[in-house]
Design a protein around this motif. Structure first.
Motif, mmCIF file in Angstrom:
data_model
loop_
_atom_site.group_PDB
_atom_site.id
_atom_site.type_symbol
_atom_site.label_atom_id
_atom_site.label_comp_id
_atom_site.label_asym_id
_atom_site.label_seq_id
_atom_site.Cartn_x
_atom_site.Cartn_y
_atom_site.Cartn_z
ATOM 1 N N PHE A 105 5.852 55.806 82.459
ATOM 2 C CA PHE A 105 4.390 55.877 82.450
ATOM 3 C C PHE A 105 3.879 54.920 81.384
ATOM 4 O O PHE A 105 4.306 54.975 80.236
ATOM 5 N N ARG A 106 2.967 54.038 81.771
ATOM 6 C CA ARG A 106 2.346 53.103 80.823
ATOM 7 C C ARG A 106 0.852 53.357 80.772
ATOM 8 O O ARG A 106 0.177 53.372 81.802
ATOM 9 N N ILE A 125 -0.433 49.397 73.613
ATOM 10 C CA ILE A 125 -0.179 50.041 74.893
ATOM 11 C C ILE A 125 1.144 50.801 74.811
ATOM 12 O O ILE A 125 2.153 50.270 74.350
ATOM 13 N N ILE A 126 1.118 52.039 75.273
ATOM 14 C CA ILE A 126 2.280 52.923 75.164
ATOM 15 C C ILE A 126 3.023 53.007 76.494
ATOM 16 O O ILE A 126 2.416 53.073 77.554
ATOM 17 N N SER A 127 4.344 53.000 76.422
ATOM 18 C CA SER A 127 5.171 53.287 77.601
ATOM 19 C C SER A 127 6.057 54.488 77.289
ATOM 20 O O SER A 127 6.567 54.621 76.173
ATOM 21 N N HIS A 147 -4.284 55.515 87.276
ATOM 22 C CA HIS A 147 -5.532 56.164 86.845
ATOM 23 C C HIS A 147 -5.905 55.542 85.507
ATOM 24 O O HIS A 147 -6.429 54.448 85.469
ATOM 25 N N PHE A 148 -5.624 56.213 84.413
ATOM 26 C CA PHE A 148 -5.747 55.593 83.092
ATOM 27 C C PHE A 148 -4.402 55.043 82.636
ATOM 28 O O PHE A 148 -4.205 54.738 81.467
ATOM 29 N N GLY A 149 -3.506 54.947 83.571
ATOM 30 C CA GLY A 149 -2.196 54.393 83.319
ATOM 31 C C GLY A 149 -1.482 54.237 84.644
ATOM 32 O O GLY A 149 -2.020 54.580 85.700
ATOM 33 N N GLU A 150 -0.271 53.698 84.590
ATOM 34 C CA GLU A 150 0.519 53.519 85.806
ATOM 35 C C GLU A 150 1.828 54.285 85.678
ATOM 36 O O GLU A 150 2.425 54.349 84.604
ATOM 37 N N ARG A 198 -0.756 64.696 84.222
ATOM 38 C CA ARG A 198 -1.486 64.589 85.480
ATOM 39 C C ARG A 198 -0.702 63.757 86.503
ATOM 40 O O ARG A 198 -0.583 64.116 87.673
ATOM 41 N N ALA A 199 -0.170 62.622 86.046
ATOM 42 C CA ALA A 199 0.598 61.755 86.936
ATOM 43 C C ALA A 199 1.855 62.453 87.440
ATOM 44 O O ALA A 199 2.212 62.358 88.621
#
Length: 250
Positions: A116-117, A64-66, A98-101, A133-134
Motif C-alpha cells: 500500500f502506497r 510518501i509511505i509504502s 483512493h488516497f493511496g494505491e 479500508r483498502a
C-alpha cells in the motif's frame, strides 16, 4: 485457515514480533519489495517481522509511505510460492485507488504479497485507516492476516458474540481467552506501527511538524503585543463600582 487455527498461529512463540529500524540515509530498499522503475526511490525506515510474516515500511524523500506485507511460511502449511514472498513492483497489479494505491502480484492477486502506497502525505492514523479500508475491500482473509492488526475488529466482533451467547461451553471459553490475548497482541503491534511511523517522519521532516505550532504561537504573541482586543472581550477599566465595593471603601 480456520479462526481457531489462526488464533493459535497469532499466539504461538513463532509469531513474536521482532523490530528493525533504519535511517532514511541508509537507503536500504524495503524488505520484500522489488521497486517499480518509474517510482521515486524508497528507503526502509522500519520493519516488524515474525517467523511467518514480514511488514516493511518505506519512505521516499517526499514523505510518501509504502507498507509492504510478505510471508515467509504458513502455519502448518505448504511451502509458499515466490508471489507471497516478494512484491514485484516491476509487474504489479493495482487493486485499489483512493488516497493511496494497493498493489499485488498479478498471477495470484488473492494469495500474494501486497504493498500500500499513500498517494500524498497523510497523518499516521489516516494512513492506517486507508490501509485498513483498502484491505477490507480488496484483500483476501489470508492476505489480511499477514498484517495481524488489520483483523482486530473481526476478533472484537467475535468476542462480543461469545460474551453475549447464552451457552458457554469449555470450547467457547477457550476461544474467548485466545481472542482476548490476540486482541491485546494485535493492539500492541498496531501502536508500535503508528509510533515508529511517526518517529520516522519526524526524523525526515522535523521542521514541517513544528511549523504549524510555531506559526500559531507567533500569531498569539503578535496579537497580545499590539494592544488589540477581541470584539467579544469586555473593557475592564470603566466598569462602575458595585454598592458592596463602595461600602467597603467607606
Amino acid at each position: 485457515m480456520e479462526r481457531d487455527e489462526y488464533l493459535k498461529k497469532t499466539l504461538s512463540s513463532e509469531s513474536v514480533i521482532h523490530e528493525r529500524e533504519n535511517k532514511i540515509s541508509d537507503s536500504k530498499q524495503p524488505e520484500g519489495y522489488q521497486p517499480h522503475p518509474n517510482e521515486s526511490r524508497l528507503s526502509e525506515v522500519f520493519g516488524l517481522k515474525s517467523a511467518f510474516d514480514n511488514l516493511s515500511v518505506g519512505m521516499d524523500e517526499k514523505g510518501i509511505i509504502s507498507v509492504t506485507a510478505t510471508s515467509q511460511k504458513d502455519y502448518h502449511g505448504p511451502t509458499l510460492n515466490s508471489d507471497r514472498k516478494l512484491m514485484k513492483g516491476t509487474r504489479r497489479r493495482t487493486l485499489y485507488e483512493h488516497f493511496g494505491e494497493l498493489y499485488t502480484n498479478p498471477s495470484a492477486p488473492k494469495n500474494s504479497a501486497f504493498t500500500f502506497r499513500s498517494r500524498r502525505t497523510l497523518s499516521e492514523n489516516r494512513i492506517l485507516s486507508e490501509l485498513r479500508r483498502a484491505s477490507d475491500k480488496r484483500l483476501s482473509p489470508v492476505q489480511r492476516q499477514m498484517i495481524p492488526f488489520l483483523t482486530i475488529e473481526e476478533d472484537r466482533e467475535r468476542l462480543s458474540e461469545l460474551r453475549s451467547a447464552q451457552h458457554d461451553s469449555a470450547q467457547e471459553r477457550a476461544e474467548k481467552g485466545r481472542l482476548e490475548a490476540s486482541i491485546a497482541q494485535k493492539t500492541s503491534m498496531e501502536n508500535r506501527f503508528l509510533r515508529k511511523l511517526r518517529n520516522a517522519r519526524l526524523q525526515l521532516f522535523p521542521k514541517a511538524e513544528e511549523a504549524p505550532v510555531q506559526g500559531f504561537l507567533t500569531s498569539v504573541v503578535s496579537e497580545l503585543s499590539d494592544g488589540t482586543q477581541d470584539e467579544g472581550e469586555e473593557d475592564m477599566t470603566n466598569i462602575p463600582e458595585t454598592d458592596d465595593e463602595q461600602t467597603q471603601e467607606q
